[in-house]
Design a protein around this motif. Structure first.
Motif, PDB file in Angstrom:
ATOM      1  N   GLY A 162       4.432   2.432   6.000  1.00  8.72           N
ATOM      2  CA  GLY A 162       4.460   2.404   7.503  1.00  8.72           C
ATOM      3  C   GLY A 162       3.094   2.153   8.033  1.00  8.72           C
ATOM      4  N   PRO A 163       2.125   3.028   7.361  1.00  8.70           N
ATOM      5  CA  PRO A 163       0.843   3.071   8.139  1.00  8.70           C
ATOM      6  C   PRO A 163       0.093   1.661   7.559  1.00  8.70           C
ATOM      7  CG  PRO A 163       1.161   5.118   7.251  1.00  8.70           C
ATOM      8  CD  PRO A 163       2.413   4.352   6.774  1.00  8.70           C
ATOM      9  N   LEU A 164       0.378   0.904   6.412  1.00  7.63           N
ATOM     10  CA  LEU A 164       0.042  -0.068   6.166  1.00  7.63           C
ATOM     11  C   LEU A 164       0.245  -1.203   6.993  1.00  7.63           C
ATOM     12  CD1 LEU A 164       0.043   0.093   2.163  1.00  7.63           C
ATOM     13  CD2 LEU A 164      -1.789   0.831   3.636  1.00  7.63           C
ATOM     14  N   LEU A 165       1.316  -1.180   7.503  1.00 12.65           N
ATOM     15  CA  LEU A 165       1.798  -2.356   8.481  1.00 12.65           C
ATOM     16  C   LEU A 165       1.583  -2.267   9.968  1.00 12.65           C
ATOM     17  CD1 LEU A 165       5.156  -3.191   6.371  1.00 12.65           C
ATOM     18  CD2 LEU A 165       3.025  -3.954   6.338  1.00 12.65           C
ATOM     19  N   ALA A 166       0.949  -0.933  10.111  1.00 12.01           N
ATOM     20  CA  ALA A 166       1.041  -0.357  11.621  1.00 12.01           C
ATOM     21  C   ALA A 166      -0.007  -1.316  12.384  1.00 12.01           C
ATOM     22  CB  ALA A 166       0.567   0.861  11.624  1.00 12.01           C
ATOM     23  N   GLY A 167      -0.997  -2.182  11.779  1.00  8.16           N
ATOM     24  CA  GLY A 167      -1.769  -3.132  12.365  1.00  8.16           C
ATOM     25  C   GLY A 167      -1.408  -4.437  12.497  1.00  8.16           C
TER      26      GLY A 167
ATOM     27  N   LEU B 176      -5.666   0.065   8.181  1.00  3.69           N
ATOM     28  CA  LEU B 176      -6.030   1.386   8.554  1.00  3.69           C
ATOM     29  C   LEU B 176      -5.362   1.846  10.122  1.00  3.69           C
ATOM     30  CD1 LEU B 176      -9.602   1.410   7.350  1.00  3.69           C
ATOM     31  CD2 LEU B 176      -7.679   1.947   6.263  1.00  3.69           C
ATOM     32  N   ALA B 177      -4.596   0.917  10.585  1.00  3.33           N
ATOM     33  CA  ALA B 177      -4.233   0.937  11.936  1.00  3.33           C
ATOM     34  C   ALA B 177      -3.228   2.444  12.135  1.00  3.33           C
ATOM     35  CB  ALA B 177      -3.589  -0.265  12.495  1.00  3.33           C
ATOM     36  N   GLY B 178      -2.483   2.865  10.780  1.00  9.22           N
ATOM     37  CA  GLY B 178      -1.364   3.447  10.872  1.00  9.22           C
ATOM     38  C   GLY B 178      -1.907   4.807  10.415  1.00  9.22           C
ATOM     39  N   GLY B 179      -3.393   4.999   9.962  1.00 13.00           N
ATOM     40  CA  GLY B 179      -3.774   6.374   9.654  1.00 13.00           C
ATOM     41  C   GLY B 179      -4.053   6.306   8.028  1.00 13.00           C
TER      42      GLY B 179
ATOM     43  N   PRO C 251      17.558 -22.848  -5.493  1.00 13.51           N
ATOM     44  CA  PRO C 251      16.200 -22.490  -4.470  1.00 13.51           C
ATOM     45  C   PRO C 251      15.896 -21.216  -4.790  1.00 13.51           C
ATOM     46  CG  PRO C 251      18.282 -23.331  -3.394  1.00 13.51           C
ATOM     47  CD  PRO C 251      18.754 -23.289  -4.852  1.00 13.51           C
ATOM     48  N   VAL C 252      14.633 -20.708  -4.265  1.00 11.89           N
ATOM     49  CA  VAL C 252      13.907 -19.368  -4.401  1.00 11.89           C
ATOM     50  C   VAL C 252      13.326 -19.437  -2.881  1.00 11.89           C
ATOM     51  CG1 VAL C 252      13.927 -19.180  -6.818  1.00 11.89           C
ATOM     52  CG2 VAL C 252      12.187 -20.157  -5.818  1.00 11.89           C
ATOM     53  N   GLY C 253      13.360 -18.157  -2.716  1.00 17.78           N
ATOM     54  CA  GLY C 253      12.572 -17.926  -1.175  1.00 17.78           C
ATOM     55  C   GLY C 253      11.620 -17.204  -1.259  1.00 17.78           C
ATOM     56  N   LEU C 254      10.657 -17.276  -0.419  1.00 24.37           N
ATOM     57  CA  LEU C 254       9.413 -16.335  -0.209  1.00 24.37           C
ATOM     58  C   LEU C 254       9.624 -15.308   0.911  1.00 24.37           C
ATOM     59  CD1 LEU C 254       6.689 -15.856  -1.361  1.00 24.37           C
ATOM     60  CD2 LEU C 254       5.858 -17.229   0.470  1.00 24.37           C
ATOM     61  N   SER C 255       9.403 -14.038   0.631  1.00 22.40           N
ATOM     62  CA  SER C 255       9.592 -13.239   1.896  1.00 22.40           C
ATOM     63  C   SER C 255       8.293 -12.788   2.511  1.00 22.40           C
ATOM     64  CB  SER C 255      10.366 -11.848   1.443  1.00 22.40           C
ATOM     65  OG  SER C 255      11.854 -12.107   1.437  1.00 22.40           O
ATOM     66  N   LEU C 256       8.490 -12.540   3.730  1.00 14.55           N
ATOM     67  CA  LEU C 256       7.483 -11.835   4.793  1.00 14.55           C
ATOM     68  C   LEU C 256       8.006 -10.583   5.394  1.00 14.55           C
ATOM     69  CD1 LEU C 256       6.084 -14.970   6.387  1.00 14.55           C
ATOM     70  CD2 LEU C 256       5.052 -13.611   4.453  1.00 14.55           C
ATOM     71  N   VAL C 257       7.408  -9.464   5.249  1.00 15.71           N
ATOM     72  CA  VAL C 257       7.860  -8.388   5.699  1.00 15.71           C
ATOM     73  C   VAL C 257       6.893  -7.519   6.750  1.00 15.71           C
ATOM     74  CG1 VAL C 257       8.590  -5.999   4.916  1.00 15.71           C
ATOM     75  CG2 VAL C 257       9.112  -8.003   3.402  1.00 15.71           C
ATOM     76  N   ALA C 258       7.550  -7.081   7.589  1.00 10.57           N
ATOM     77  CA  ALA C 258       6.363  -6.699   8.938  1.00 10.57           C
ATOM     78  C   ALA C 258       6.840  -5.033   9.003  1.00 10.57           C
ATOM     79  CB  ALA C 258       6.562  -7.504   9.951  1.00 10.57           C
ATOM     80  N   GLY C 259       6.079  -4.585   9.853  1.00  9.16           N
ATOM     81  CA  GLY C 259       6.408  -3.146  10.325  1.00  9.16           C
ATOM     82  C   GLY C 259       7.589  -3.104  11.028  1.00  9.16           C
ATOM     83  N   PRO C 260       8.319  -1.871  10.985  1.00 14.03           N
ATOM     84  CA  PRO C 260       9.549  -1.592  11.862  1.00 14.03           C
ATOM     85  C   PRO C 260       9.270  -1.992  13.195  1.00 14.03           C
ATOM     86  CG  PRO C 260       8.657   0.457  11.040  1.00 14.03           C
ATOM     87  CD  PRO C 260       7.731  -0.688  10.388  1.00 14.03           C
TER      88      PRO C 260
ATOM     89  N   GLY D 231      -4.988   9.039  14.601  1.00 15.03           N
ATOM     90  CA  GLY D 231      -4.899  10.339  13.427  1.00 15.03           C
ATOM     91  C   GLY D 231      -5.334   9.627  11.849  1.00 15.03           C
ATOM     92  N   VAL D 232      -5.449  10.300  11.026  1.00 16.48           N
ATOM     93  CA  VAL D 232      -5.464   9.918   9.655  1.00 16.48           C
ATOM     94  C   VAL D 232      -4.833  10.902   8.740  1.00 16.48           C
ATOM     95  CG1 VAL D 232      -7.403  10.029   7.527  1.00 16.48           C
ATOM     96  CG2 VAL D 232      -8.157   9.494  10.139  1.00 16.48           C
ATOM     97  N   GLY D 233      -3.734  10.260   7.979  1.00 14.58           N
ATOM     98  CA  GLY D 233      -2.910  11.216   7.373  1.00 14.58           C
ATOM     99  C   GLY D 233      -2.328  10.483   6.105  1.00 14.58           C
ATOM    100  N   GLY D 234      -3.156   9.180   5.526  1.00 12.03           N
ATOM    101  CA  GLY D 234      -2.519   8.661   4.227  1.00 12.03           C
ATOM    102  C   GLY D 234      -1.896   7.391   4.648  1.00 12.03           C
ATOM    103  N   PRO D 235      -1.425   6.685   3.726  1.00 15.47           N
ATOM    104  CA  PRO D 235      -1.674   6.825   2.403  1.00 15.47           C
ATOM    105  C   PRO D 235      -3.031   6.345   1.932  1.00 15.47           C
ATOM    106  CG  PRO D 235      -0.658   4.708   2.550  1.00 15.47           C
ATOM    107  CD  PRO D 235      -0.578   4.955   3.960  1.00 15.47           C
TER     108      PRO D 235
END
Lengths: 401, 401
Positions: free
Chosen positions: B311-316, A314-317, B372-381, A200-204
């Protein structure tokens, strides 16, 4: 936006190739019933010459033995072929100029180029001579004339639609594509020729920073109200940077990949035939012949890098959004230097979908100095049908249909 | 980075809650064989009081009837519980201060706060008193003390690990989490307690512009060499803007969601008991009590918007990358106004993973002014295991393990 279709009238914009019109009746009925179709003269129509825009090509090739499957699919869905349209010679150019067949007029801006290489298809639809027209796109040859002529146009995902029976330019980049005056018909054609969507395609919306900065300020300003309206629908566009290497890098690598393939595809015929070419075309093929293997290899490596970078986004739309072309169509009297600058800036943006094989739809949302400019939406590979549905919805929001 | 484990030695940093140590032997064997474990004193251990950091909570609750499943899983995998660690009262604070039990020392920067609310767990691991420690994270309560104390820490995907047997603060935001001195052990614990990953993590890196701008310049500068090394592995980080509304909006909406839930979860007990609270905690619960329903509703709506955006940005398989905390740990003598400013700036960043339920790993890559200071990596759920594998690989690249 909806001039009457006039397939039998005079070709007042010079959209069709000279000589007798190649025509074919519909071979079935379907969603395109009663609609008229024109086809860029690099697709085969059984029994007709495919000129590829060049008299020496026409002279050295026999009439087509069969109709290209994508054309056949349109005829089976009810469309009627009313002629073949002009193309830049061997599809290697973006202005739409053809000194042998005559450069079509841009019906929306007669003192400007129509854009190419699918110049005749764009001119035919923009002038209301046909309802829809088939073109092809390697480095922008559907997207750019659509933007220049105020049309809806799509470059589908690479490989989604067969190019059997079509002349090649750079096979790993070549796609068919089509022009319409309405987003609804753009989507209907997709239903006829596209495979099912893979997602699908839904944003953002992802506002590709480089492409907006690369655009002429007047173009960016003219497209901004449409972007704002889209944000009302899809939420705020997130600024994203896709090419930290700098946008000219996109042009350089795209050009290298295209050039190597163009010479591989057409160099044998050029070397054997010694064809006459119009201005620009000869130079581009000479450069293609001389491209260093390591330059092309670097281009292919960059393509993989860019695909690995953009594909996951783009994998999430999500959708990329940016000006289809950085400027409106150049004037027909523009100097060669200006034309080359426009070409480089344009390819830097069209290379995004080109190198990554992504579907891109351009919408005719604005004009600058009276000349149309389009806004592009780009989705993940295989999401063409979903993207067309979004484009149709967006066209409604923007009052374009 | 690998001080000797000293579970039986003196608690020289004040990490454990006062009184007799709650201890339990391993109940099985597995990947945590021979390792020592401490548990934040909001997780139940059968037979022990759960103080939740507050003497009136301890006074009004009976000993725990059962051990929290996440603790039981660690014991079954071979870990041995050597004590329960201090928490900010009712887990509602980020500095790690607790006037009743005493604020733990930050072993890496003794004149600074250890960070909270999982202050004792972080201090215990940083001082080498245990190999690993369990904490919990609602608005940064694992990530921030990990950053402040120079540890690896993870906030897992929301809902991935049961919080049964743990005191609630804001259930739609609460997660368990853990601290280690090595990325390898951080990942091993994940193998014990996490469900299978729902997808991979492979890039590209998305450099969240707001979080880097929000960080103190010295922090951004200190983390940049590590980011550059990551770019050598995953390709150039793409600049992305996630909150066009402005980063303070993230704090405002997070605060509203958290406050409404905190009062819903704990307001009944507070109203019935009239507990004594240390500075800051009383004020935060008073504000939670008074949060307007429409303010909280706007916060929840924004959370959905942000989820739909990120969410969509991290889906891939893309990863967000940014400073875990915008500044190193505040000094213990910092004024209340400075502490509040740090709190707001910090929550503006921790809210990203918090509101979106995303897994976030912080890596101890640098220090500023010796802290100290940390660097974060964050992924899709759901991609926690894949993110931990990437963190382990990255730690190797950065020479952290």
């Amino acid at each position: 936006m909806q001039p009457p279709s006039d397939p039998l009238g005079e070709d007042r914009v010079g959209a069709f190739v000279p000589g007798p019109r190649a025509t074919m009746a519909a071979t079935g009925t379907g969603p395109l019933d009663g609609l008229t179709l024109a086809v860029k003269d690099l697709f085969d129509v059984a029994g007709a010459l495919t000129t590829f825009g060049n008299p020496d090509w026409a002279r050295t090739h026999p009439p087509a033995p069969a109709t290209a499957p994508v054309v056949a699919a349109l005829l089976e869905a009810g469309a009627r072929l009313v002629g073949k349209t002009k193309t830049v010679e061997l599809a290697y150019g973006l202005t739409g100029e053809n000194i042998w067949h005559g450069t079509p007029l841009n019906p929306r801006a007669p003192d400007r180029f129509p854009g190419g290489s699918s110049c005749g298809s764009a001119a035919a639809v923009a002038a209301g001579l046909v309802d829809l027209a088939l073109g092809s796109d390697t480095g922008g040859s559907v997207r750019i004339p659509a933007s220049y002529c105020g049309l809806f146009g799509i470059r589908p995902s690479h490989g989604a639609i067969s190019l059997a029976g079509a002349c090649p330019l750079a096979p790993s980049l070549d796609t068919p594509g089509w022009f319409t005056r309405s987003a609804a018909l753009l989507a209907t054609v997709g239903e006829v020729v596209l495979p099912p969507a893979t997602g699908g395609v839904g944003g953002p919306l992802l506002r590709v920073g480089e492409a907006w900065v690369n655009a002429a300020p007047a173009v960016a300003a003219a497209l901004t109200p449409a972007l704002e309206r889209l944000q009302g629908e899809f939420g705020p566009a997130l600024q994203v940077q896709l090419a930290p290497e700098g946008i000219p890098t996109l042009h350089a690598h795209f050009r290298a990949v295209q050039a190597q393939e163009a010479w591989a595809a057409l160099g044998g015929w050029i070397a054997a035939t010694g064809p006459r070419f119009g201005p620009g075309v000869a130079e581009r093929f000479a450069a293609a012949r001389d491209i260093a293997p390591q330059t092309a290899a670097a281009g292919r490596a960059f393509r993989r890098t860019l695909q690995a970078r953009i594909g996951p986004l783009l994998a999430g739309g999500a959708m990329l959004v940016y000006p289809t072309s950085p400027c409106p169509a150049p004037r027909r009297d523009a100097q060669a230097g200006e034309q080359e600058a426009v070409r480089q800036a344009t390819l830097s943006v069209t290379a995004i979908a080109g190198l990554c094989g992504l579907p891109e739809v351009t919408l005719p949302v604005a004009s600058v100095d009276g000349a149309p400019v389009g806004l592009s939406l780009v989705a993940g590979p295989g999401r063409d049908r979903a993207l067309l549905a979004v484009a149709r919805h967006v066209a409604g929001l923007l009052g374009l249909d």
